[in-house]
Design a protein around this motif. Structure first.
Motif, PDB file in Angstrom:
ATOM      1  N   MET A   1       0.842  -1.200   0.000  1.00 32.88           N
ATOM      2  CA  MET A   1       0.000   0.000   0.000  1.00 32.88           C
ATOM      3  C   MET A   1       0.872   1.244   0.000  1.00 32.88           C
ATOM      4  SD  MET A   1      -3.121   1.257   0.101  1.00 32.88           S
ATOM      5  CE  MET A   1      -3.870   2.849   0.398  1.00 32.88           C
ATOM      6  N   SER A   2       0.602   2.153  -0.903  1.00 31.42           N
ATOM      7  CA  SER A   2       1.315   3.413  -0.935  1.00 31.42           C
ATOM      8  C   SER A   2       1.009   4.207   0.326  1.00 31.42           C
ATOM      9  CB  SER A   2       0.870   4.223  -2.165  1.00 31.42           C
ATOM     10  OG  SER A   2       1.175   5.586  -2.013  1.00 31.42           O
ATOM     11  N   ARG A   3       2.046   4.789   0.928  1.00 30.32           N
ATOM     12  CA  ARG A   3       1.842   5.637   2.102  1.00 30.32           C
ATOM     13  C   ARG A   3       1.107   6.921   1.707  1.00 30.32           C
ATOM     14  NH1 ARG A   3       1.148   5.050   7.389  1.00 30.32           N
ATOM     15  NH2 ARG A   3       2.155   6.664   8.646  1.00 30.32           N
ATOM     16  N   LEU A   4       1.432   7.453   0.527  1.00 29.85           N
ATOM     17  CA  LEU A   4       0.797   8.676   0.052  1.00 29.85           C
ATOM     18  C   LEU A   4      -0.704   8.483  -0.126  1.00 29.85           C
ATOM     19  CD1 LEU A   4       1.370  11.614  -0.959  1.00 29.85           C
ATOM     20  CD2 LEU A   4       1.566  10.645  -3.266  1.00 29.85           C
ATOM     21  N   PHE A   5      -1.114   7.276  -0.461  1.00 25.32           N
ATOM     22  CA  PHE A   5      -2.525   7.000  -0.706  1.00 25.32           C
ATOM     23  C   PHE A   5      -3.199   6.269   0.460  1.00 25.32           C
ATOM     24  CE2 PHE A   5      -1.205   8.282  -4.847  1.00 25.32           C
ATOM     25  CZ  PHE A   5      -2.324   8.954  -5.333  1.00 25.32           C
ATOM     26  N   SER A   6      -2.604   6.372   1.632  1.00 26.20           N
ATOM     27  CA  SER A   6      -3.250   5.845   2.835  1.00 26.20           C
ATOM     28  C   SER A   6      -4.072   6.947   3.490  1.00 26.20           C
ATOM     29  CB  SER A   6      -2.197   5.317   3.812  1.00 26.20           C
ATOM     30  OG  SER A   6      -1.367   6.377   4.273  1.00 26.20           O
ATOM     31  N   PRO A   7      -5.116   6.587   4.228  1.00 21.26           N
ATOM     32  CA  PRO A   7      -5.943   7.601   4.895  1.00 21.26           C
ATOM     33  C   PRO A   7      -5.150   8.326   5.983  1.00 21.26           C
ATOM     34  CG  PRO A   7      -7.079   5.484   4.768  1.00 21.26           C
ATOM     35  CD  PRO A   7      -5.641   5.235   4.401  1.00 21.26           C
ATOM     36  N   HIS A   8      -5.630   9.528   6.307  1.00 25.98           N
ATOM     37  CA  HIS A   8      -4.992  10.291   7.389  1.00 25.98           C
ATOM     38  C   HIS A   8      -6.045  11.165   8.061  1.00 25.98           C
ATOM     39  CE1 HIS A   8      -1.718  12.126   9.614  1.00 25.98           C
ATOM     40  NE2 HIS A   8      -2.266  13.307   9.372  1.00 25.98           N
ATOM     41  N   ALA A   9      -5.994  11.197   9.391  1.00 21.37           N
ATOM     42  CA  ALA A   9      -6.959  11.990  10.158  1.00 21.37           C
ATOM     43  C   ALA A   9      -6.391  13.364  10.482  1.00 21.37           C
ATOM     44  CB  ALA A   9      -7.327  11.263  11.447  1.00 21.37           C
ATOM     45  N   LEU A  10      -7.182  14.388  10.171  1.00 23.74           N
ATOM     46  CA  LEU A  10      -6.895  15.753  10.612  1.00 23.74           C
ATOM     47  C   LEU A  10      -7.945  16.102  11.654  1.00 23.74           C
ATOM     48  CD1 LEU A  10      -6.160  17.718   7.307  1.00 23.74           C
ATOM     49  CD2 LEU A  10      -4.534  16.792   8.948  1.00 23.74           C
ATOM     50  N   GLY A  11      -7.639  15.821  12.907  1.00 22.22           N
ATOM     51  CA  GLY A  11      -8.634  16.019  13.942  1.00 22.22           C
ATOM     52  C   GLY A  11      -9.871  15.215  13.620  1.00 22.22           C
ATOM     53  N   PRO A  12     -11.031  15.858  13.520  1.00 27.35           N
ATOM     54  CA  PRO A  12     -12.277  15.125  13.251  1.00 27.35           C
ATOM     55  C   PRO A  12     -12.478  14.748  11.791  1.00 27.35           C
ATOM     56  CG  PRO A  12     -12.728  17.464  13.435  1.00 27.35           C
ATOM     57  CD  PRO A  12     -11.268  17.289  13.756  1.00 27.35           C
ATOM     58  N   LEU A  13     -11.578  15.209  10.913  1.00 29.30           N
ATOM     59  CA  LEU A  13     -11.736  14.979   9.476  1.00 29.30           C
ATOM     60  C   LEU A  13     -10.767  13.905   9.000  1.00 29.30           C
ATOM     61  CD1 LEU A  13     -13.037  15.998   6.783  1.00 29.30           C
ATOM     62  CD2 LEU A  13     -11.125  17.617   6.631  1.00 29.30           C
ATOM     63  N   THR A  14     -11.267  12.881   8.340  1.00 31.61           N
ATOM     64  CA  THR A  14     -10.400  11.830   7.805  1.00 31.61           C
ATOM     65  C   THR A  14     -10.293  11.975   6.294  1.00 31.61           C
ATOM     66  OG1 THR A  14     -10.956  10.279   9.581  1.00 31.61           O
ATOM     67  CG2 THR A  14     -10.044   9.348   7.552  1.00 31.61           C
ATOM     68  N   LEU A  15      -9.058  12.097   5.805  1.00 37.83           N
ATOM     69  CA  LEU A  15      -8.796  12.214   4.373  1.00 37.83           C
ATOM     70  C   LEU A  15      -8.547  10.841   3.792  1.00 37.83           C
ATOM     71  CD1 LEU A  15      -6.316  15.246   4.389  1.00 37.83           C
ATOM     72  CD2 LEU A  15      -8.814  15.251   4.579  1.00 37.83           C
ATOM     73  N   ARG A  16      -8.974  10.632   2.563  1.00 42.49           N
ATOM     74  CA  ARG A  16      -8.782   9.328   1.941  1.00 42.49           C
ATOM     75  C   ARG A  16      -7.348   9.118   1.472  1.00 42.49           C
ATOM     76  NH1 ARG A  16     -12.301  11.824  -1.828  1.00 42.49           N
ATOM     77  NH2 ARG A  16     -11.245  12.510  -3.751  1.00 42.49           N
TER      78      ARG A  16
END
Length: 365
Positions: A1-16
């Motif tokens: 899995m690409s790290r760049l294309f892994s999800p990431h949480a910004l506080g209450p917001l989760t980016l895909r």
């Protein structure tokens, strides 16, 4: 899995994924309100495949605009125009969309780049500019008024009001603009801040007003939504902002509850020797903040256009997020193409899937 294309949480917001479209001024508003240009511009960025899109620097007051053509959020009509755009985007896309709130300070009252880019003349509608000190950006630019306590109170209230309007318009995130030689950046830099009161001198004093704005913005913005800040890691000239000062400012923002820290540089003095031709030239600023505040989400930006370089930055832990700007203007499908380059699903909207690289005869042979 690409790290760049892994999800990431910004506080209450989760980016895909970890790709963010950075704010880019369009200089195409009328009386601060977005126009049809913004409908198509924001819509195409929302479909870019990035995990987050942040709309251009948006003035919190009329005098805080860079140019007469900037978007703003100092009245409800502007907020309604943004709400209309977001409502349309949400019919076809769920990409989180944020907005950058700022005040241009002494770099306000100028013309758009393709209209000359210099300070406005009186006949062109020039207005009074403000800054930490009565020092013009260049000798031939407007000399700003040194801000009083009352002026500062006005700006703080304007950021609070703009944040509330951004929430009402439906934005998922706000970014505080404290970079590139605009008002908050001017206070932070000893090159533009020559005050002798509690807002000048030491790094702590120079950060006092920007942190006051940051605190007010954090309190005005819902805790159910994400907030971040963009600020400089360097002025690129001797006597400017020191990296350790930028690190301390980032730590203070993190302590206020900011969900991410976006590291940029420059813009406080003309003709600074910025190595902008070097891919990733600002990554070291993000890395320094990340090392000092490992729990913070840190965003790197600056001539990062190779997907493999972006992947390496995130995978190495130098930064958590990669902001791209001109690369996405050049190729609105940059994130989709980066996914292919890194062995991930292209992720195109179903309407465009038949044009995906996987369907091109002979692609990759």
């Amino acid at each position: 899995m690409s790290r760049l294309f892994s999800p990431h949480a910004l506080g209450p917001l989760t980016l895909r994924n970890r790709i963010v479209v950075a704010p880019m001024c369009q200089y195409s508003a009328i009386d601060g309100a977005p126009q049809p240009w913004h409908h198509q511009h924001i819509g195409r960025l929302a479909l870019s495949g990035a995990g987050l899109v942040i709309i251009e620097a948006t003035g919190v007051t009329p005098e805080g605009r860079i140019t007469p053509d900037d978007v703003g959020l100092w009245n409800d009509e502007q907020a309604q125009a943004f709400a209309d755009i977001l409502r349309g985007v949400r019919t076809y896309c769920d990409t989180p969309i944020g907005i950058q709130l700022g005040h241009a300070g002494r770099k306000a009252s100028t013309a758009a780049p393709w209209k000359g880019g210099g300070p406005l003349a009186a006949e062109d509608g020039a207005w009074t500019t403000y800054g930490p000190s009565a020092l013009p950006f260049r000798e031939d630019w407007h000399t700003p008024l040194e801000m009083t306590e009352a002026d500062m109170n006005h700006v703080v209230a304007a950021f609070e009001a703009a944040a509330r309007r951004a929430d009402q318009a439906g934005f998922d995130l706000v970014e505080l603009h404290a970079a590139h030689g605009y008002l908050l950046s001017e206070f932070l830099s000893p090159l533009s801040n020559r005050r002798t009161d509690a807002y000048g001198g030491s790094a702590e004093n120079r950060a006092r007003f920007p942190l006051r704005v940051a605190k007010a913005l954090r309190e005005a913005w819902p805790r159910t939504k994400a907030v971040g800040a963009r600020f400089n890691g360097s002025d690129w000239v001797e006597g400017g902002v020191a990296l350790e000062e930028a690190v301390a400012f980032g730590q203070a923002l993190h302590g206020l509850g900011y969900d991410y820290l976006h590291l940029s540089s420059g813009g406080n003095v003309p003709r600074a020797p910025i190595p902008g031709d070097q891919p990733g030239y600002q990554v070291r600023f993000a890395e320094a903040v990340k090392q000092a505040a490992p729990q913070a989400s840190v965003m790197a930006v600056g001539m990062i256009f190779d997907p493999h370089q972006a992947e390496a930055i995130v995978a190495s832990g130098q930064a958590d997020l990669i902001a791209v700007a001109r690369a996405v203007l050049d190729d609105p499908n940059w994130a989709h193409h980066a996914a292919v380059a890194l062995g991930q699903d292209e992720g195109l909207p179903p309407q465009y899937e038949r044009a995906g690289k996987a369907h091109w005869p002979g692609y990759g042979r």
